[in-house]
Motif scaffolding. Structure first.
Motif, PDB file in Angstrom:
ATOM      1  N   LYS A  48       0.831  -1.201   0.000  1.00 60.42           N
ATOM      2  CA  LYS A  48       0.000   0.000   0.000  1.00 60.42           C
ATOM      3  C   LYS A  48       0.868   1.255   0.000  1.00 60.42           C
ATOM      4  N   GLU A  49       1.956   1.224   0.762  1.00 58.78           N
ATOM      5  CA  GLU A  49       2.845   2.387   0.843  1.00 58.78           C
ATOM      6  C   GLU A  49       3.522   2.659  -0.497  1.00 58.78           C
ATOM      7  N   MET A  50       3.907   1.588  -1.209  1.00 62.25           N
ATOM      8  CA  MET A  50       4.509   1.766  -2.532  1.00 62.25           C
ATOM      9  C   MET A  50       3.510   2.386  -3.501  1.00 62.25           C
ATOM     10  N   TYR A  51       2.283   1.890  -3.478  1.00 61.59           N
ATOM     11  CA  TYR A  51       1.246   2.442  -4.359  1.00 61.59           C
ATOM     12  C   TYR A  51       0.962   3.908  -4.039  1.00 61.59           C
ATOM     13  N   GLU A  52       0.912   4.228  -2.762  1.00 63.06           N
ATOM     14  CA  GLU A  52       0.621   5.610  -2.379  1.00 63.06           C
ATOM     15  C   GLU A  52       1.719   6.554  -2.871  1.00 63.06           C
ATOM     16  N   TYR A  53       2.962   6.125  -2.760  1.00 63.18           N
ATOM     17  CA  TYR A  53       4.056   6.952  -3.263  1.00 63.18           C
ATOM     18  C   TYR A  53       3.996   7.058  -4.779  1.00 63.18           C
ATOM     19  N   ALA A  54       3.661   5.967  -5.456  1.00 64.55           N
ATOM     20  CA  ALA A  54       3.629   5.952  -6.920  1.00 64.55           C
ATOM     21  C   ALA A  54       2.595   6.912  -7.486  1.00 64.55           C
ATOM     22  N   THR A  55       1.482   7.112  -6.767  1.00 66.73           N
ATOM     23  CA  THR A  55       0.435   8.008  -7.275  1.00 66.73           C
ATOM     24  C   THR A  55       0.876   9.470  -7.281  1.00 66.73           C
ATOM     25  N   LYS A  56       1.994   9.790  -6.647  1.00 66.98           N
ATOM     26  CA  LYS A  56       2.485  11.167  -6.614  1.00 66.98           C
ATOM     27  C   LYS A  56       3.413  11.477  -7.789  1.00 66.98           C
ATOM     28  N   ALA A  57       3.672  10.482  -8.634  1.00 68.58           N
ATOM     29  CA  ALA A  57       4.636  10.645  -9.722  1.00 68.58           C
ATOM     30  C   ALA A  57       4.095  11.550 -10.819  1.00 68.58           C
ATOM     31  N   SER A  58       5.002  12.002 -11.677  1.00 66.48           N
ATOM     32  CA  SER A  58       4.636  12.860 -12.816  1.00 66.48           C
ATOM     33  C   SER A  58       3.841  12.073 -13.850  1.00 66.48           C
ATOM     34  N   LEU A  59       3.175  12.799 -14.735  1.00 67.13           N
ATOM     35  CA  LEU A  59       2.277  12.187 -15.711  1.00 67.13           C
ATOM     36  C   LEU A  59       2.716  12.469 -17.144  1.00 67.13           C
ATOM     37  N   GLY A  60       4.009  12.598 -17.364  1.00 64.11           N
ATOM     38  CA  GLY A  60       4.505  12.863 -18.701  1.00 64.11           C
ATOM     39  C   GLY A  60       4.483  11.625 -19.584  1.00 64.11           C
ATOM     40  N   ASP A  61       4.767  11.828 -20.865  1.00 60.70           N
ATOM     41  CA  ASP A  61       4.863  10.749 -21.844  1.00 60.70           C
ATOM     42  C   ASP A  61       6.335  10.394 -21.982  1.00 60.70           C
ATOM     43  N   ALA A  62       6.725   9.219 -21.528  1.00 61.83           N
ATOM     44  CA  ALA A  62       8.143   8.877 -21.428  1.00 61.83           C
ATOM     45  C   ALA A  62       8.822   8.722 -22.786  1.00 61.83           C
ATOM     46  N   VAL A  63       8.057   8.511 -23.858  1.00 58.32           N
ATOM     47  CA  VAL A  63       8.667   8.472 -25.183  1.00 58.32           C
ATOM     48  C   VAL A  63       9.253   9.846 -25.516  1.00 58.32           C
ATOM     49  N   PHE A  64       8.617  10.880 -24.990  1.00 56.16           N
ATOM     50  CA  PHE A  64       9.101  12.248 -25.182  1.00 56.16           C
ATOM     51  C   PHE A  64       9.857  12.716 -23.931  1.00 56.16           C
ATOM     52  N   HIS A  65       9.141  12.877 -22.824  1.00 58.70           N
ATOM     53  CA  HIS A  65       9.798  13.270 -21.577  1.00 58.70           C
ATOM     54  C   HIS A  65       8.835  13.081 -20.413  1.00 58.70           C
ATOM     55  N   ASP A  66       9.329  12.424 -19.391  1.00 59.17           N
ATOM     56  CA  ASP A  66       8.582  12.309 -18.140  1.00 59.17           C
ATOM     57  C   ASP A  66       9.542  12.599 -16.995  1.00 59.17           C
ATOM     58  N   PRO A  67       9.261  13.601 -16.164  1.00 63.59           N
ATOM     59  CA  PRO A  67      10.200  14.008 -15.116  1.00 63.59           C
ATOM     60  C   PRO A  67      10.569  12.903 -14.134  1.00 63.59           C
ATOM     61  N   SER A  68       9.593  12.138 -13.651  1.00 65.93           N
ATOM     62  CA  SER A  68       9.906  11.088 -12.678  1.00 65.93           C
ATOM     63  C   SER A  68      10.779  10.003 -13.297  1.00 65.93           C
ATOM     64  N   THR A  69      10.459   9.621 -14.531  1.00 64.29           N
ATOM     65  CA  THR A  69      11.259   8.615 -15.229  1.00 64.29           C
ATOM     66  C   THR A  69      12.675   9.128 -15.467  1.00 64.29           C
ATOM     67  N   GLN A  70      12.778  10.390 -15.886  1.00 56.46           N
ATOM     68  CA  GLN A  70      14.094  10.979 -16.114  1.00 56.46           C
ATOM     69  C   GLN A  70      14.911  11.031 -14.825  1.00 56.46           C
ATOM     70  N   ALA A  71      14.247  11.356 -13.734  1.00 51.28           N
ATOM     71  CA  ALA A  71      14.946  11.414 -12.450  1.00 51.28           C
ATOM     72  C   ALA A  71      15.485  10.040 -12.062  1.00 51.28           C
ATOM     73  N   LEU A  72      14.679   8.995 -12.294  1.00 48.57           N
ATOM     74  CA  LEU A  72      15.136   7.639 -11.981  1.00 48.57           C
ATOM     75  C   LEU A  72      16.319   7.263 -12.860  1.00 48.57           C
ATOM     76  N   GLU A  73      16.214   7.530 -14.161  1.00 46.51           N
ATOM     77  CA  GLU A  73      17.290   7.163 -15.081  1.00 46.51           C
ATOM     78  C   GLU A  73      18.586   7.908 -14.728  1.00 46.51           C
ATOM     79  N   THR A  74      18.462   9.179 -14.378  1.00 41.36           N
ATOM     80  CA  THR A  74      19.641   9.944 -13.974  1.00 41.36           C
ATOM     81  C   THR A  74      20.270   9.353 -12.720  1.00 41.36           C
ATOM     82  N   HIS A  75      19.425   8.983 -11.767  1.00 43.65           N
ATOM     83  CA  HIS A  75      19.918   8.364 -10.525  1.00 43.65           C
ATOM     84  C   HIS A  75      20.616   7.051 -10.823  1.00 43.65           C
TER      85      HIS A  75
END
Length: 396
Positions: A48-75
């Motif tokens: 439940k805690e993982m799901y709750e955190y996941a719902t706060k993520a960005s809603l971009g299109d990762a084929v173009f750009h998604d901030p949360s995905t980019q942050a993970l990839e950079t990390h």
């Protein structure tokens, strides 16, 4: 304005509800089943805690750009000491993207461990996607590949497919490849214009066991695949890391493979939660696996491959029991335990109780055989097979 009756009919045909009225109970049951499953570590379920955190993520299109995905990839690039990273759907896709990106034009050969996922469990992907010939090798020490194993099989000259890639896996069957051997293999490869890829699906376990930073473990490799659903408990996802040029080309192939995902922020956030809160649990997992191994030894069960991390292989035939009997008896318990063949995998959602219950079951079966309850014993069969279960009793 009312909708057209025909369209209303189509709407009713399209409607679907995939959430069960008893979903809370069902999901709790799934967690219970996962906590008592020794088959694999991919059975772990998001909390439940993982799901709750996941719902706060960005809603971009990762084929173009998604901030949360980019942050993970950079990390991930920073964590592994590589220039860039790419989030993909699965470990299989990540490995196959690496092979396809590294190998530009056949004929080529790829040297790998005969036990590896690339060789055994990825549907012949290297041949299908890349036209590459795999050269699987059996480690002479029955533990891990060494340069002595690999060098005679590498094709440098002649009319056979030249070797342009060596693929290692760490861990393989839960066994850790010594970093010194990895460095030797990598140095040999690079001296001969051969690239090196690591299937590091469970490399997290190596870092946790040896207290070695991920960047050090990844340094000898030109690319590394790191899984988040094995061991770390994320619902899906793998990162491929390497140079900027390598990752840029891998993106093209990811699209061609049908892996260009869209709103992946929610996946990236689940992964971030797993890295932050589940990775620290791995030492406990390894301790449980060693406890399981010792309990099996105390019962007189043969250990085929020890619990260096989260996986071990066992053979119950010395106490007169076959794999199928263990599997069936475990499944018939009031609180079932899932066992498949000789492999036992411990994971972050497994409980001490499950291990105790499994050992108690084997103890009961052993006593029944000792007392001659069913009147039959099951010694190892021909060619190293268990006469009752049919699974190999030696695997490395």
């Amino acid at each position: 304005m009312s909708a057209d009756p025909t369209f209303e009919s189509i709407i009713n045909q399209v409607k679907v509800d995939v959430v069960s009225p008893t979903h809370d109970v069902d999901n709790a049951r799934q967690l219970e089943l996962a906590s008592r499953c020794f088959a694999t570590d991919t059975v772990t379920v998001p909390t439940k805690e993982m799901y709750e955190y996941a719902t706060k993520a960005s809603l971009g299109d990762a084929v173009f750009h998604d901030p949360s995905t980019q942050a993970l990839e950079t990390h991930m690039a920073h964590l592994t000491g590589k220039e860039a990273a790419l989030l993909v759907a699965s470990g299989t896709m990540s490995n196959q993207l690496a092979i396809r990106t590294h190998l530009r034009q056949p004929p080529f050969s790829v040297v790998c461990d005969g036990r590896s996922h690339i060789n055994k469990y990825e549907s012949g992907g290297a041949a299908l996607h890349t036209g590459a010939h795999l050269i699987p090798i059996v480690p002479s020490n029955r533990h891990h590949l060494t340069l002595k194993d690999i060098s005679p099989h590498v094709v440098l000259v002649g009319q056979s497919a030249p070797t342009r890639l060596i693929c290692l896996e760490n861990t393989v069957d839960g066994l850790i490849l010594p970093q010194s051997d990895i460095v030797d293999i990598s140095q040999f490869a690079h001296e001969n214009n051969i690239l090196v890829h690591l299937d590091g699906a469970r490399l997290w376990h190596v870092a946790a066991t040896t207290n070695t930073p991920m960047s050090v473990l990844c340094a000898p490799f030109d690319s590394v695949s790191l899984c988040f659903s094995k061991g770390l408990g994320a619902p899906m996802g793998t990162c491929l890391v390497g140079s900027k040029a390598f990752i840029q080309k891998a993106k093209w192939f990811r699209k061609a493979f049908g892996g260009g995902m869209r709103q992946t922020g929610i996946i990236a956030a689940a992964v971030a939660y797993a890295l932050t809160y589940n990775f620290p649990q791995l030492p406990r997992v390894h301790a449980l696996a060693k406890c399981l191994e010792q309990g099996l030894r105390d019962l007189g069960v043969r250990i085929l491959s020890p619990a260096e991390t989260c996986i071990l292989f066992y053979d119950p035939s010395p106490i007169g029991i076959g794999y199928q009997e263990v599997q069936d008896s475990a499944a018939a318990l009031p609180r079932p335990i899932t066992i498949v063949g000789p492999r036992l995998v411990v994971h972050i959602q497994m409980t001490t109780e499950a291990i105790d219950d499994f050992l108690a079951l084997l103890r009961t079966l052993k006593e029944k055989m000792k007392d001659g309850v069913d009147g039959v014993t099951y010694p190892p069969g021909p060619s190293g097979t268990d006469a009752k279960g049919g699974y190999p009793t030696a695997q490395f």
